[in-house]
Design a protein around this motif. Structure first.
Motif, PDB file in Angstrom:
ATOM      1  N   UNK A 268       0.831  -1.202   0.000  1.00 44.31           N
ATOM      2  CA  UNK A 268       0.000   0.000   0.000  1.00 44.31           C
ATOM      3  C   UNK A 268       0.871   1.260   0.000  1.00 44.31           C
ATOM      4  N   UNK A 269       1.901   1.240   0.845  1.00 44.35           N
ATOM      5  CA  UNK A 269       2.742   2.444   0.952  1.00 44.35           C
ATOM      6  C   UNK A 269       3.431   2.735  -0.385  1.00 44.35           C
ATOM      7  N   UNK A 270       3.945   1.698  -1.006  1.00 44.77           N
ATOM      8  CA  UNK A 270       4.622   1.919  -2.287  1.00 44.77           C
ATOM      9  C   UNK A 270       3.628   2.470  -3.313  1.00 44.77           C
ATOM     10  N   UNK A 271       2.424   1.902  -3.305  1.00 39.64           N
ATOM     11  CA  UNK A 271       1.393   2.407  -4.210  1.00 39.64           C
ATOM     12  C   UNK A 271       1.104   3.872  -3.956  1.00 39.64           C
ATOM     13  N   UNK A 369      -7.133   0.855  -3.045  1.00 41.20           N
ATOM     14  CA  UNK A 369      -6.905   1.346  -4.415  1.00 41.20           C
ATOM     15  C   UNK A 369      -5.403   1.404  -4.713  1.00 41.20           C
ATOM     16  N   UNK A 370      -4.652   2.003  -3.783  1.00 45.11           N
ATOM     17  CA  UNK A 370      -3.210   2.116  -4.044  1.00 45.11           C
ATOM     18  C   UNK A 370      -2.492   0.786  -3.785  1.00 45.11           C
ATOM     19  N   UNK A 371      -3.123  -0.067  -3.010  1.00 41.41           N
ATOM     20  CA  UNK A 371      -2.524  -1.378  -2.722  1.00 41.41           C
ATOM     21  C   UNK A 371      -2.272  -2.146  -4.024  1.00 41.41           C
ATOM     22  N   UNK A 372      -3.176  -2.002  -4.973  1.00 36.23           N
ATOM     23  CA  UNK A 372      -3.054  -2.781  -6.221  1.00 36.23           C
ATOM     24  C   UNK A 372      -2.180  -2.098  -7.262  1.00 36.23           C
ATOM     25  N   UNK A 373      -1.714  -0.917  -6.998  1.00 36.52           N
ATOM     26  CA  UNK A 373      -0.973  -0.181  -8.034  1.00 36.52           C
ATOM     27  C   UNK A 373       0.275  -0.910  -8.501  1.00 36.52           C
ATOM     28  N   UNK A 374       1.038  -1.390  -7.540  1.00 36.28           N
ATOM     29  CA  UNK A 374       2.298  -2.038  -7.903  1.00 36.28           C
ATOM     30  C   UNK A 374       2.036  -3.231  -8.815  1.00 36.28           C
ATOM     31  N   UNK A 375       1.076  -4.042  -8.422  1.00 30.57           N
ATOM     32  CA  UNK A 375       0.792  -5.228  -9.234  1.00 30.57           C
ATOM     33  C   UNK A 375       0.363  -4.840 -10.640  1.00 30.57           C
ATOM     34  N   UNK A 376      -0.510  -3.846 -10.721  1.00 31.12           N
ATOM     35  CA  UNK A 376      -1.007  -3.442 -12.045  1.00 31.12           C
ATOM     36  C   UNK A 376       0.135  -2.920 -12.904  1.00 31.12           C
ATOM     37  N   UNK A 377       0.991  -2.113 -12.299  1.00 27.89           N
ATOM     38  CA  UNK A 377       2.083  -1.530 -13.095  1.00 27.89           C
ATOM     39  C   UNK A 377       3.134  -2.578 -13.448  1.00 27.89           C
ATOM     40  N   UNK A 378       3.342  -3.517 -12.544  1.00 27.73           N
ATOM     41  CA  UNK A 378       4.344  -4.553 -12.843  1.00 27.73           C
ATOM     42  C   UNK A 378       3.804  -5.591 -13.817  1.00 27.73           C
ATOM     43  N   UNK A 379       2.547  -5.941 -13.634  1.00 27.32           N
ATOM     44  CA  UNK A 379       2.004  -7.049 -14.425  1.00 27.32           C
ATOM     45  C   UNK A 379       1.194  -6.573 -15.624  1.00 27.32           C
ATOM     46  N   UNK A 380       0.905  -5.299 -15.659  1.00 29.48           N
ATOM     47  CA  UNK A 380       0.196  -4.763 -16.808  1.00 29.48           C
ATOM     48  C   UNK A 380      -1.301  -4.643 -16.579  1.00 29.48           C
ATOM     49  N   UNK A 381      -1.907  -3.736 -17.342  1.00 30.39           N
ATOM     50  CA  UNK A 381      -3.337  -3.480 -17.202  1.00 30.39           C
ATOM     51  C   UNK A 381      -4.144  -4.731 -17.495  1.00 30.39           C
ATOM     52  N   UNK A 382      -3.685  -5.464 -18.471  1.00 34.79           N
ATOM     53  CA  UNK A 382      -4.393  -6.665 -18.923  1.00 34.79           C
ATOM     54  C   UNK A 382      -4.529  -7.682 -17.786  1.00 34.79           C
ATOM     55  N   UNK A 383      -3.473  -7.794 -17.000  1.00 37.55           N
ATOM     56  CA  UNK A 383      -3.492  -8.711 -15.859  1.00 37.55           C
ATOM     57  C   UNK A 383      -4.692  -8.416 -14.959  1.00 37.55           C
ATOM     58  N   UNK A 384      -4.919  -7.128 -14.782  1.00 35.30           N
ATOM     59  CA  UNK A 384      -6.009  -6.745 -13.890  1.00 35.30           C
ATOM     60  C   UNK A 384      -7.364  -6.915 -14.570  1.00 35.30           C
ATOM     61  N   UNK A 385      -7.497  -6.351 -15.760  1.00 33.35           N
ATOM     62  CA  UNK A 385      -8.822  -6.351 -16.408  1.00 33.35           C
ATOM     63  C   UNK A 385      -9.314  -7.775 -16.664  1.00 33.35           C
ATOM     64  N   UNK A 386      -8.367  -8.663 -16.960  1.00 32.82           N
ATOM     65  CA  UNK A 386      -8.767 -10.017 -17.331  1.00 32.82           C
ATOM     66  C   UNK A 386      -9.371 -10.779 -16.152  1.00 32.82           C
ATOM     67  N   UNK A 387      -9.198 -10.276 -14.963  1.00 31.08           N
ATOM     68  CA  UNK A 387      -9.702 -11.021 -13.813  1.00 31.08           C
ATOM     69  C   UNK A 387     -11.138 -10.676 -13.447  1.00 31.08           C
ATOM     70  N   UNK A 388     -11.778  -9.857 -14.295  1.00 31.87           N
ATOM     71  CA  UNK A 388     -13.172  -9.542 -14.010  1.00 31.87           C
ATOM     72  C   UNK A 388     -14.117 -10.376 -14.838  1.00 31.87           C
TER      73      UNK A 388
END
Lengths: 560, 923
Positions: A268-271, A369-388
């Protein structure tokens, strides 16, 4: 208290002193000593009140007077803030101090379903009031372990009268810290590398915003505002800018932020630091609710480690402690509270993106919200969107509690239905219970009937039913639960937590409770009142408070 | 204009200025939207919390509060229709539910009820909530929170308008209510009873007890007979008032939008009016009984009048009053006659009084209490910049970047002026307060310098030294506008902050910082009071302040200047009108042949070229056998003069003393004839405040009994000593003044009648007067300001082993001058009911008594006994006594030693000792 109060002009003040409460020299030196080396800036009032409350177990009038003197605030300025927050106990000269031990027992919806009210009464009768004070309290973010309580600062789960009395016996008032990933471990697994990339220019703000916008990440505090858009707005106003992180997770039924921060606070802090960089914020203020003492301790430790390690400069990432006020989860009320004031939501416009903390353009995000930032930026937008699910990009953290077999934080696709969530993630309903209705978004989202359990749960999908998913706090109710009681519980919560600023909410919630309590409520009047609360309240609390009542009338009329 | 906003209001296209709210625009267009928490007055910030003013904006999910919302281009706003009306009505119903019924509520005429009535709401369908209890501990204001709608107007009134910071909104939710301090009883709180909250409250939850029943629950005086526009009778601020009268009694005073108060008032102005109706008013002329000898140590009260005086007809009393003076004059000369006029009377009365003494007796022995207040300030100002008045009004705070307040306590003595100062600080103006005693205003200050009493020159010279040695002077300004700078530069070199620090008790670094702040700020202004003037070096103190302004050029522009805060309502006007022994009106020297000949011609009498004696000199002269007859109008030297044993002995020694007053004052105890006069609220007249604003006071009441208008009494006396005075009315007197006083050019009576207030000097009939003076040089012979360097002169009497404390005297918020009026006001006397001496709590502990114990305070001149007050604002080693208490007159103790220029006594420093009175307390 009032000498000669009946006489028209007969009251004579004591002329042995100047007007008002004289300064108590001992109290003054105590206050000066406790605040030694600390800034006396006005925005620190709540922090300093905490110091006094922690030290003396309450706020003695003599100390409030002394604190005002020291901080150059009037007594009224100190009092109005201290009396706004429920974790401060003001003790006047003639009053007794509270008992040395305080047990707060949650009586919000999920805990109430599990008998909190009976436990409160029973425990009250069982303890020596001189030694233990029993207080009912709003949601503590432990709904998956209901009924929840806190003794001193020690969270207690699945409490009974007996377990509470045992806790008094052991005398441990401090929280246990969860097993979390500290700075060292976080760095080992590549933490803060992303932040470094941004600092050295490898990754630009525009690139981040681009990815973020593609991911469709939305504000997970409840409003669901697209994060990328928010950043763009804030950046459009001239600096200096500020950033705030809202850790005041108070919506009954919500406990996801607590869950994530107790595991991996640095994510979260890094985000937050990435977001702060992106909008060039001068400082980041993290507002953490006082109901999560273990997190306050973890965060204080980890922020110190970060400063020591040189990852952040001193006084850049600032932890502020709430003091027991649901309304401070509302972003502008939170900002007021960070500024050391009563948590009154501000009028909009202007929005905080333009005029926020200390009057500056401010980016505010929920913890998750900021907790997921690192993952999204590291793994890409697609990584996130595809999980819905279809038309519902990304996943959500549903805080599920109530009548399900396995409550807890469920990371599930956005747009999942209640039926799917219960069957696929919670091992179904609790034995002997069948679904009657559910709260899709905590107290504010209202109560939907079982017939609407196949609606996708996402931002924008429930509004047609006068409901919303908000912080994704799902409380499941069964045939064993009385919906009117549940609605009254929610309304009492709103009455307790209304800041009191505007008439429709302050008086409306109170009158609504009174009307509903009557045997034969005037439904037209209740509806009319609800309409006006929705239409004329300043903030979401008063606007959403009538939702459960509307649903009661619409879907559960037979329970009236 | 491009930044104007065009939008649709109720289907009409409307143009708005930026910042204008929908509520304001609607009002401008003829629709007044209901409102409760919004007060449509200056300085009241809209808050949008009551939700009574909701309007509909197309495209928005919820309704908007019109009081706080500003339109944007193209917005469509609707102020009526079912949705908004339903919403507003429900708000009123919600609030009505918890209120007492209208006729039982504290103010049935409150805005709340007027709006409710207009919407047809008189009751509520909603259940009633819990009502908080009543608080009637404040003597003037009843708090009935069952009528409170938590709108926060009282909080804004207290915190933002008056900046007293006593009221807060405590609690939350349903339990949000205004609280005083830490939720204390109002009467036990730090509340200063300014009543701004009462004026603001839309429901009467905070309301004047004067209009209510005996239980202070409901309003009983519902309508008044008349409302008179007037001006406050108290301090030099000159607040404009609305005086409500019912059955020939004043029942309420509210603030009016005057230039110096903008609707605000303080406790004296709002609640201190009832002295006018006090049963102790003098209503018949009195003549001393033949069998009642005078005595210096007489101690009388109203009930003793009949033992010492007998009632007389006006004819007899006037004959005796005038005859006594005339006898002495004819037997000896005018040299044996003196008169004390009053700074509380009107300009016209002051003018007539000095004319009476000068024309009637050929003497300039005419003075008034300015001698005891700002005489040294005026002396230094006349010498330095050629004008004794302020160079800028106190409202210049609005434009200032830095304010220095030295030797003044405006929050107590000029409360409404203090609101401007506090509001300026809120807007970012830096504030420096220099005062040996702590004061509440210091909470707002950037620098609070509690220096050693009487070391003003050391501190100020160290500041001047800093400014010069660090090159912070405004050399261009000095070259053009200042003389004496080189001499100052030479003499000031010894006054380094390091050298002065141990003398004044302020460290060198702080002195430097404050000096830099003053010099470097774009606009800096200095306010001062009697802490500067009432010293044997009072004139030097003021000279140093003038030097500060001159070397930095902090004068003559908005936000800069020199402002001695004048104490009484008309001390500026009385001085201007010539109520001083060296000057005719407008400070024209009595020694100047040309000027004198002008007056001799118009007054048809040869006039005395010698300066007259000043207040304290007159007292001394009586005892020396010089002055034998006196006429005292509205002054109370038996309380106000230093060293009272001496002063009262002098008054008792007079062969003939005429006292014209409204009460049986301490001075009247020694009179031969007492003439019952009128109070401010009974008179027509003009008054000039500290800002040089001439304002009209109008009669609200008729004088009681046989009491007469002061100006008419002076005329009657004049005609009895052989002058032929024919004045038709007050404007007639004013017209004569205008022929002598250039300062009143372009301010004819008609203009005052119409405008209510005009600042002098006024350059033309149709332009406002000049608030900021001396942008282009000074009214001195060469147009330059003159610096007079100063040297350290210690206070006349310093503490020693025998008298180890420094005694300082002054005023209280509630009591004015010698207390003649305010001690006879029920509210004011209830708040400060008895004589006290302020002592630091540590000194109380050290001396082994308790706060509230009776003590005796003694100096080389006298001793008084009074109650001790533990007061941290009084420094250790210091004592503070207000001089308004007749039961323990502080001036029995004070030092009559005079400043050589201003002839002002050293009220601020005397060596004293204090002892507990243990006799009664002993077991």
């Amino acid at each position: 208290m009032t000498p000669q109060a009946g006489q028209k002009k007969g009251f004579r003040r004591n002329s042995a002193f100047p007007k008002g409460r004289p300064l108590d020299e001992t109290a003054y030196s105590e206050v000066v000593g406790l605040l030694d080396g600390k800034s006396l800036a006005k925005d620190l009032l709540i922090e300093h009140l905490h110091i006094l409350q922690d030290e003396f177990g309450c706020l003695h009038a003599r100390h409030l007077r002394a604190l005002g003197e020291h901080m150059r605030l009037s007594q009224a300025e100190v009092y109005e803030v201290a009396s706004f927050y429920h974790h401060f106990d003001i003790v006047k000269e003639a009053d007794a101090a509270p008992a040395p031990v305080t047990i707060r027992i949650c009586d919000s919806i999920s805990c109430s379903l599990r008998g909190a009210d009976t436990i409160i009464e029973a425990t009250k009768n069982a303890v020596d009031p001189a030694k233990v004070r029993i207080v009912h309290a709003p949601c503590m973010g432990a709904c998956d372990h209901a009924p929840a309580a806190q003794i001193g600062k020690r969270p207690l789960f699945k409490v009974t009268e007996k377990s509470l009395l045992d806790a008094v016996e052991t005398g441990n008032l401090k929280p246990d810290l969860p097993d979390y990933i500290n700075l060292e471990s976080y760095l080992e697994e590549g933490g803060y590398a992303l932040l470094k990339k941004i600092s050295d220019g490898t990754l630009t703000a525009d690139q981040i915003i681009e990815t973020l916008s593609q991911s469709g990440l939305r504000g997970l505090g409840g409003a669901g505002f697209p994060a990328g858009k928010k950043w763009t707005f804030v950046r459009s106003y001239d600096g200096p800018r500020m950033m705030t992180i809202n850790g005041d997770e108070g919506e009954p039924g919500t406990f996801k932020d607590r869950y994530y921060l107790g595991k991996d606070p640095h994510r979260m802090i890094e985000g937050a630091l990435i977001a702060a960089r992106a909008v060039e914020a001068e400082a980041v203020y993290l507002y953490m609710r006082d109901e999560y003492p273990e997190l306050l301790e973890i965060l204080a430790t980890e922020i110190k480690s970060l400063e020591k390690s040189g990852i952040i400069p001193a006084d850049y990432f600032i932890l502020r402690r709430g003091a027991g006020a649901y309304i401070c989860g509302e972003e502008s009320a939170m900002i007021e509270s960070i500024e050391g004031k009563r948590g009154l939501p501000r009028h909009r416009p202007p929005y905080i993106a333009q005029v926020g903390l200390f009057g500056r353009p401010t980016l505010n995000h929920n913890v998750e919200t900021v907790y997921w930032l690192r993952d999204i930026l590291e793994k890409g937008a697609e990584w996130f969107t595809s999980q819905g699910q279809k038309n519902h990009p990304g996943f959500r953290s549903y805080s599920v509690s109530g009548r399900v077999k396995s409550p807890g934080v469920k990371l599930a696709p956005a747009g999942i239905t209640l039926n799917e969530l219960v069957s696929q993630y919670c091992n179904g309903m609790e034995d002997g219970h069948s679904l009657k209705g559910y709260l899709p978004g905590g107290a504010s989202g209202g109560i939907l009937p079982a017939s609407l359990a196949d609606e996708p749960l996402d931002f924008g999908t429930l509004e047609k039913h006068g409901s919303f998913v908000g912080s994704h706090a799902v409380v499941v109710l069964s045939d064993k639960d009385n919906i009117k009681d549940a609605v009254l519980n929610l309304m009492r919560f709103f009455e307790d937590e209304s800041c009191g600023q505007c008439t429709p909410c302050r008086a409306g919630t109170e009158k609504m409770v009174q009307l509903l309590q009557s045997d034969n409520p005037d439904l037209d009047l209740v509806t009319e009142l609800g309409d006006v609360m929705r239409d004329a309240s300043i903030c979401g609390l008063g606007q959403a408070a009538p939702n459960p009542v509307s649903h009661l009338f619409k879907y559960f009329r037979e329970e009236l | 204009m491009s930044d104007q906003i065009s939008f649709t209001l109720d289907n009409k296209t409307v143009t708005a200025e930026p910042g204008e709210t929908i509520w304001q625009i609607a009002k401008r267009c003829g629709t007044t939207i209901p409102h409760l928490c919004h007060k449509d007055e200056k300085d009241y910030r809209p808050d949008g919390n009551c939700r009574a003013c909701m309007v509909q904006i197309d495209g928005e999910r919820i309704l908007a509060a019109s009081c706080i919302r500003t339109p944007t281009n193209g917005m469509k706003v609707t102020t009526d229709g079912e949705r908004v009306e339903k919403s507003r009505a429900m708000v009123f119903e919600l609030l009505t539910a918890d209120m007492p019924a209208r006729e039982e509520s504290p103010d049935s005429g409150a805005d709340f009820w007027l709006w409710a009535e207009s919407m047809g709401i008189s009751s509520s369908r909603l259940p009633k909530g819990e009502a908080p209890c009543q608080d009637i501990t404040n003597p003037a204001i009843a708090v009935n929170l069952d009528a409170c709608i938590s709108c926060g107007l009282c909080v804004r009134a207290c915190r933002e308008v008056q900046v007293n910071d006593v009221i807060g909104m405590g609690g939350r939710g349903t339990f949000s209510y205004p609280v005083f301090d830490l939720h204390d009883d109002m009467g036990n709180s730090t509340c200063v009873t300014c009543g701004e909250c009462v004026q603001a409250c839309p429901t009467g939850a905070l309301f004047e007890k004067s209009l209510m029943d005996d239980t202070s629950t409901t309003r009983i005086i519902k309508e008044v007979d008349k409302v008179v526009d007037s001006v406050c009778p108290y301090c030099g601020v000159g607040c404009l008032t609305k005086v409500s009268v019912k059955d020939d009694r004043i029942v309420q005073i509210d603030g009016r939008d005057g230039p110096a108060n903008e609707n605000r008032l303080c406790v004296k102005g709002r609640f201190g009016y009832d002295y006018a109706m006090n049963p102790e008013r003098l209503i018949k002329p009195l003549i001393r009984r033949d069998d009642a000898p005078k005595s210096a140590d007489a101690y009388l009260s109203h009930s003793d009048i009949k033992d010492v005086f007998r009632e007389a007809t006006w004819e007899e009393a006037l004959d005796k009053a005038a005859g006594g003076l005339k006898t002495i004059h004819d037997r000896e000369s005018g040299r044996s006659i003196a008169g004390f006029g009053s700074a509380k009377g009107s300009n016209e009365e002051a003018y007539l009084f000095q004319k009476f003494i000068r024309q009637g007796f050929g003497t300039n022995n005419v003075d008034h209490c300015t001698r005891l207040c700002h005489a040294s300030s005026v002396a230094a100002l006349l010498e330095g910049i050629g004008s004794g008045a302020v160079t800028a009004p106190f409202m210049a705070a609005d434009d200032a970047d830095c304010m220095i307040i030295i030797g003044a306590r405006p929050a107590q003595n000029h409360p409404v002026a203090a609101t401007y100062i506090k509001r300026a600080v809120k807007n970012g103006t830096k504030l420096v307060i220099i005062d040996p005693r702590r004061q509440e205003l210091m909470r707002h200050a950037d620098y609070s310098l509690q220096f050693k009493s009487g070391t003003d020159v050391a501190l100020l010279n160290a500041m001047i030294n800093t400014i010069i040695s660090e090159g912070l002077t405004n050399d261009a300004y000095i070259a053009k506008n200042v003389e004496g700078f080189e001499a100052l530069k030479t003499e000031i070199s010894a006054f380094t902050p390091e050298e002065m620090a141990p003398i004044c008790g302020i460290d060198a670094q702080t002195i430097r910082e404050v000096a830099r702040l003053y010099a470097n700020s774009k606009n800096s202004i200095i306010y001062w009071g009697m802490g500067i003037s009432q010293h044997v070096h009072g004139t030097d103190n003021a000279r140093a302040l003038i030097a500060l302004a001159l070397i930095t050029g902090q004068i003559g522009r908005p936000g800069t200047g020199l402002h001695p805060l004048r104490g009484q309502n008309n001390v500026q006007g009385a001085s201007d009108a010539g109520l001083i022994p060296m000057f005719y009106p407008d400070y024209q020297s009595v020694g100047d042949i040309e000027i004198r000949e002008g007056y001799e011609k118009s007054w048809d009498k040869s006039l005395n070229p010698e300066k007259g004696l000043t207040v304290v000199e007159i007292i001394d002269d009586i005892l020396a056998g010089g002055i034998k007859g006196m006429y005292v109008m509205g002054e109370n030297p038996a309380m106000s003069d230093p060293d009272q044993n001496h002063a009262r002995a002098a008054l008792a020694k007079l062969e003939h003393l005429v006292v014209q007053d409204i009460f049986f004052t301490e001075t009247a105890w020694h009179a031969d004839v007492i003439l019952p006069a009128s109070v401010h609220a009974e008179k027509l007249g003009t008054y000039s405040n500290t800002n040089r604003q001439v304002q009209i006071g109008r009669p609200a009441l008729a004088p009681p009994g046989e009491a007469r208008q002061d100006w008419k009494i002076i005329v009657d006396l004049a005609n009895r000593v052989g002058l032929d005075w024919q004045y038709a009315d007050v404007p007639d007197v004013y017209a004569e003044m205008c022929t002598h006083m250039a300062s009143l050019n372009n301010i004819p009576w008609e203009r005052l009648e119409q405008d209510g207030t005009v600042t002098y000097p006024a350059k033309s009939l149709d332009k406002p007067g000049s608030e900021i003076l001396f942008g282009e040089g000074f009214p001195t012979s060469n147009g330059k300001g003159r610096i007079v360097p100063t040297q350290l002169i210690p206070s006349d009497e310093l503490p020693d082993d025998e008298y180890p404390f420094i005694l300082t005297t002054g005023r209280l918020l509630e009591h004015w001058h010698t207390g003649a009026m305010t001690r006879r006001s029920e509210v004011l006397d209830a708040i400060e009911p008895e004589a006290t001496v302020g002592v630091h709590p540590a000194d109380i502990d050290r001396l082994g008594f308790s706060a509230g114990d009776m003590v005796s305070v003694e100096t080389r001149r006298g001793v008084i006994s009074l109650k001790s007050r533990a007061d941290r604002s009084v420094t250790k080693g210091m004592l503070f006594i207000p001089f308004c208490f007749t039961e323990a007159p502080a001036n029995f103790l004070t030092n009559p030693k005079l400043d050589p220029y201003g002839k002002i006594p050293e009220f601020k420093v005397a060596a004293a000792r204090i002892r507990p009175q243990i006799a009664d307390a002993a077991e």
